[in-house]
Design a protein around this motif. Structure first.
Motif, mmCIF file in Angstrom:
data_model
loop_
_atom_site.group_PDB
_atom_site.id
_atom_site.type_symbol
_atom_site.label_atom_id
_atom_site.label_comp_id
_atom_site.label_asym_id
_atom_site.label_seq_id
_atom_site.Cartn_x
_atom_site.Cartn_y
_atom_site.Cartn_z
ATOM 1 N N VAL A 169 -18.292 -27.843 -14.069
ATOM 2 C CA VAL A 169 -17.974 -26.861 -13.024
ATOM 3 C C VAL A 169 -16.538 -26.361 -13.192
ATOM 4 O O VAL A 169 -16.271 -25.150 -13.100
ATOM 5 N N ILE A 170 -15.607 -27.268 -13.468
ATOM 6 C CA ILE A 170 -14.210 -26.874 -13.665
ATOM 7 C C ILE A 170 -14.076 -25.995 -14.908
ATOM 8 O O ILE A 170 -13.351 -24.994 -14.896
ATOM 9 N N ALA A 171 -14.767 -26.347 -15.981
ATOM 10 C CA ALA A 171 -14.706 -25.550 -17.207
ATOM 11 C C ALA A 171 -15.250 -24.141 -16.964
ATOM 12 O O ALA A 171 -14.652 -23.150 -17.414
ATOM 13 N N LEU A 172 -16.363 -24.027 -16.262
ATOM 14 C CA LEU A 172 -16.923 -22.705 -15.961
ATOM 15 C C LEU A 172 -15.993 -21.901 -15.057
ATOM 16 O O LEU A 172 -15.810 -20.697 -15.259
ATOM 17 N N ASN B 45 -10.109 -17.021 -16.171
ATOM 18 C CA ASN B 45 -9.434 -16.419 -17.324
ATOM 19 C C ASN B 45 -10.021 -15.057 -17.663
ATOM 20 O O ASN B 45 -9.277 -14.120 -17.964
ATOM 21 N N TRP B 46 -11.328 -14.923 -17.620
ATOM 22 C CA TRP B 46 -11.967 -13.643 -17.900
ATOM 23 C C TRP B 46 -11.505 -12.590 -16.899
ATOM 24 O O TRP B 46 -11.187 -11.459 -17.271
ATOM 25 N N PHE B 47 -11.459 -12.968 -15.623
ATOM 26 C CA PHE B 47 -11.057 -12.041 -14.569
ATOM 27 C C PHE B 47 -9.639 -11.536 -14.804
ATOM 28 O O PHE B 47 -9.374 -10.329 -14.766
ATOM 29 N N TYR B 48 -8.701 -12.462 -15.067
ATOM 30 C CA TYR B 48 -7.317 -12.041 -15.251
ATOM 31 C C TYR B 48 -7.100 -11.302 -16.564
ATOM 32 O O TYR B 48 -6.266 -10.400 -16.637
#
Length: 64
Positions: free
Chosen positions: A32-35, A41-44
């Motif tokens: 869950v933390i990895a996802l 990261n994708w969002f930023y």
């Protein structure tokens, strides 16, 4: 989503988690933390790309 459906999902999730060992719970938490990290990261990176693109457009128009 109505309250009955929400309660059913919550009970299912709680029942699933109580059936796991500590090691399995840690593994689930790690996934869950990895996802979450991947999505954040994708969002930023997406925001950064949009800002860089906007800056490049302004520079090309001679406004920056």
């Amino acid at each position: 989503m109505d309250k009955t459906t929400l309660t059913t999902y919550a009970a299912s999730g709680a029942g699933f988690l109580t059936g796991l060992t500590t090691n399995e719970k840690v593994a689930v938490a790690s996934v869950v933390i990895a996802l979450g990290t991947f999505l954040l990261n994708w969002f930023y990176k997406h925001l950064h790309y949009r800002l860089a693109q906007k800056a490049a457009n302004l520079k090309a128009q001679g406004k920056g």
